[in-house]
Design a protein around this motif. Sequence first.
Motif, PDB file in Angstrom:
ATOM      1  N   LYS A  73       1.665  -2.829   6.492  1.00 54.38           N
ATOM      2  CA  LYS A  73       0.647  -2.573   5.472  1.00 54.38           C
ATOM      3  C   LYS A  73       0.920  -3.360   4.195  1.00 54.38           C
ATOM      4  CE  LYS A  73      -2.442   0.248   7.212  1.00 54.38           C
ATOM      5  NZ  LYS A  73      -3.865  -0.190   7.328  1.00 54.38           N
ATOM      6  N   GLN A  74       2.185  -3.468   3.815  1.00 60.83           N
ATOM      7  CA  GLN A  74       2.523  -4.266   2.628  1.00 60.83           C
ATOM      8  C   GLN A  74       2.141  -5.727   2.833  1.00 60.83           C
ATOM      9  OE1 GLN A  74       6.687  -3.394   2.204  1.00 60.83           O
ATOM     10  NE2 GLN A  74       6.324  -1.341   1.388  1.00 60.83           N
ATOM     11  N   LEU A  75       2.424  -6.256   4.027  1.00 63.82           N
ATOM     12  CA  LEU A  75       2.049  -7.635   4.336  1.00 63.82           C
ATOM     13  C   LEU A  75       0.533  -7.807   4.329  1.00 63.82           C
ATOM     14  CD1 LEU A  75       4.582  -8.536   7.171  1.00 63.82           C
ATOM     15  CD2 LEU A  75       4.363  -9.716   4.980  1.00 63.82           C
ATOM     16  N   GLU A  76      -0.179  -6.833   4.918  1.00 65.99           N
ATOM     17  CA  GLU A  76      -1.635  -6.904   4.953  1.00 65.99           C
ATOM     18  C   GLU A  76      -2.213  -6.926   3.542  1.00 65.99           C
ATOM     19  OE1 GLU A  76      -3.272  -3.762   7.258  1.00 65.99           O
ATOM     20  OE2 GLU A  76      -2.406  -4.438   9.147  1.00 65.99           O
ATOM     21  N   LEU A  77      -1.676  -6.078   2.658  1.00 69.11           N
ATOM     22  CA  LEU A  77      -2.186  -6.027   1.296  1.00 69.11           C
ATOM     23  C   LEU A  77      -1.870  -7.321   0.548  1.00 69.11           C
ATOM     24  CD1 LEU A  77      -3.579  -4.527  -0.961  1.00 69.11           C
ATOM     25  CD2 LEU A  77      -1.382  -3.492  -1.572  1.00 69.11           C
TER      26      LEU A  77
END
Length: 238
Positions: A5-9
Amino acid sequence: MLTRKQLELLDFIQKRMARDGVPPSFDEMKDALDLRSKSGIHRLITALEERGFIRRMAHRARALEIVKLPESMERAAQLQAEATQPPGFTPKVIAGDKVDPPRGALEVTATAMELPVMGRIAAGVPIEAIAQVSHHVAVPGSMLSGKGEHYALEVKGDSMIEAGINDGDIVVIRSQGTADNGDIVVALVEDHEATLKKYYRRGGMIALEAANPAYETRMLREDQVKVQGRLVGLIRSY
């Protein structure tokens, strides 16, 4: 190591800033990551900030800047830019050691490019068109879209503040003569007034829309408006 999720954001923020020149809103981040509330975005933003990937600027709405990218994302962005580089376009590269980008710019590569600042552009009531270089500014190569020539303009006025564009900011413009609905463009009105606005085609008319409710949308005939370029980057003034 970042979570999925951090990478996606981080990827979503980087792509939106590369496209629009301003960070997405928290609502846009929430929708992009399919989260139920903005509290999840706040936690992800905090985690990315603690790991040194982004920085939040105090007392400024939607004020995020990317400090670095994971190596895989940085390489992917570089390959995409190289693949879309048009023949014959050779930007001026500033040689030497690592060049620090202007504050508020995306710090994702060690190479900066020098662009001409073609005077001031009205984000408010249109002002006379600018056609002379006032000075030059160095911007990170990652801020450029890789298609066509680019130039910069100093913003005058507050009509685009809800898009994160403030008086005194420097906008990076890709020179082009067409635009899609919703693009932020430099529009030349009746061959003598230049303004920075959102562009919409409505029937046989062109709407130049501000990002500030204090300004009315300006409706003009197609023959009264010429697109001079599209916003691709922003250097904030502090």
